[in-house]
Scaffold this motif. Structure first.
Motif, short mmCIF file in Angstrom:
data_model
loop_
_atom_site.label_atom_id
_atom_site.label_comp_id
_atom_site.label_asym_id
_atom_site.label_seq_id
_atom_site.Cartn_x
_atom_site.Cartn_y
_atom_site.Cartn_z
N GLU A 82 0.83 -1.20 0.00
CA GLU A 82 0.00 0.00 0.00
C GLU A 82 0.87 1.26 0.00
N ILE A 192 -8.50 4.44 -1.47
CA ILE A 192 -8.09 3.50 -0.44
C ILE A 192 -9.07 2.34 -0.33
N LEU A 195 -8.31 -0.02 -3.19
CA LEU A 195 -7.03 -0.69 -2.97
C LEU A 195 -7.15 -1.75 -1.88
N THR A 196 -7.92 -1.46 -0.84
CA THR A 196 -8.12 -2.43 0.24
C THR A 196 -8.80 -3.69 -0.29
#
Length: 213
Positions: A82, A192, A195-196
């Motif tokens: 990340e 985010i 991406l998570t």
């Protein structure tokens, strides 16, 4: 005739990036960059062979600012990946019109290669290997590149979301309702969150090596 010492590849790249940031990628040409530098087009050809070389200089100028060093090793592999993805997004996101050039010239960019090498080292330590590692890296690159383009060319706060939210609910019940919620999702939350989801779906196959996180 010797070249002026002040006209370095970095200065040419900076002028080309100024053109792209101000007028868009379609405006990039030998003529527009020469004008930005106060040169004739023919004079610029003494320093740069063609537009392709201009593009490579711009890509390296932008991506050269990405921190490609490995994140602290005490975090989980997902947390370290990340960090790397955020670094790439934050740097390239400052110049979204350059994104198509990063796709075209990534194989010739030392900075992209170093970034990829660091990410691959993290994935390898986590237990990814072979084709699975290829897919993981490509998936991460595809996500960050696509997310940058969506954020700047089709953001959730833009006209597209407004138009979709106004669709007739009897014909598009899910699209219209989802668009209404989308207007309250910020760019950082969207990035985010996506991406998570991606990182949770990446799982190394059983094999040697630690798989923290």
């Amino acid at each position: 005739m010797p070249r002026p010492r002040s006209l370095t590849p970095e200065r040419i790249a900076a002028a080309a990036l100024t053109v792209i940031d101000r007028d868009g990628l379609a405006a990039l040409s030998m003529r527009t960059v020469a004008k930005e530098l106060g040169l004739s087009t023919m004079a610029l050809y003494r320093y740069v062979r063609d537009r392709g070389e201009l593009e490579r200089l711009v890509v390296e100028l932008v991506l050269g600012a990405v921190d490609t060093g490995p994140p602290p090793p005490d975090a989980s592999w997902r947390a370290r990946v990340e960090v790397m993805v955020r670094r790439l997004r934050d740097t390239v996101g400052a110049h979204p019109s350059v994104v198509p050039l990063t796709l075209t010239h990534r194989h010739r960019s030392p900075s992209v290669l170093r970034w990829s090498e660091t990410v691959l080292a993290i994935l390898t330590e986590a237990g990814f290997a072979g084709g699975q590692r290829v897919i993981a890296l490509r998936g991460l690159l595809a996500y960050v590149i696509g997310a940058i383009q969506l954020e700047h060319l089709g953001s959730l706060s833009g006209e597209g979301t407004v138009a979709v939210s106004a669709l007739p609910p009897d014909e598009f019940p899910y699209m219209s309702e989802t668009a209404r919620h989308a207007r309250n999702v910020g760019a950082e939350e969207e990035f985010i969150g996506g991406l998570t989801v991606l990182l949770r779906g990446l799982r190394p196959s059983a094999g040697p090596g630690p798989t923290r996180g």
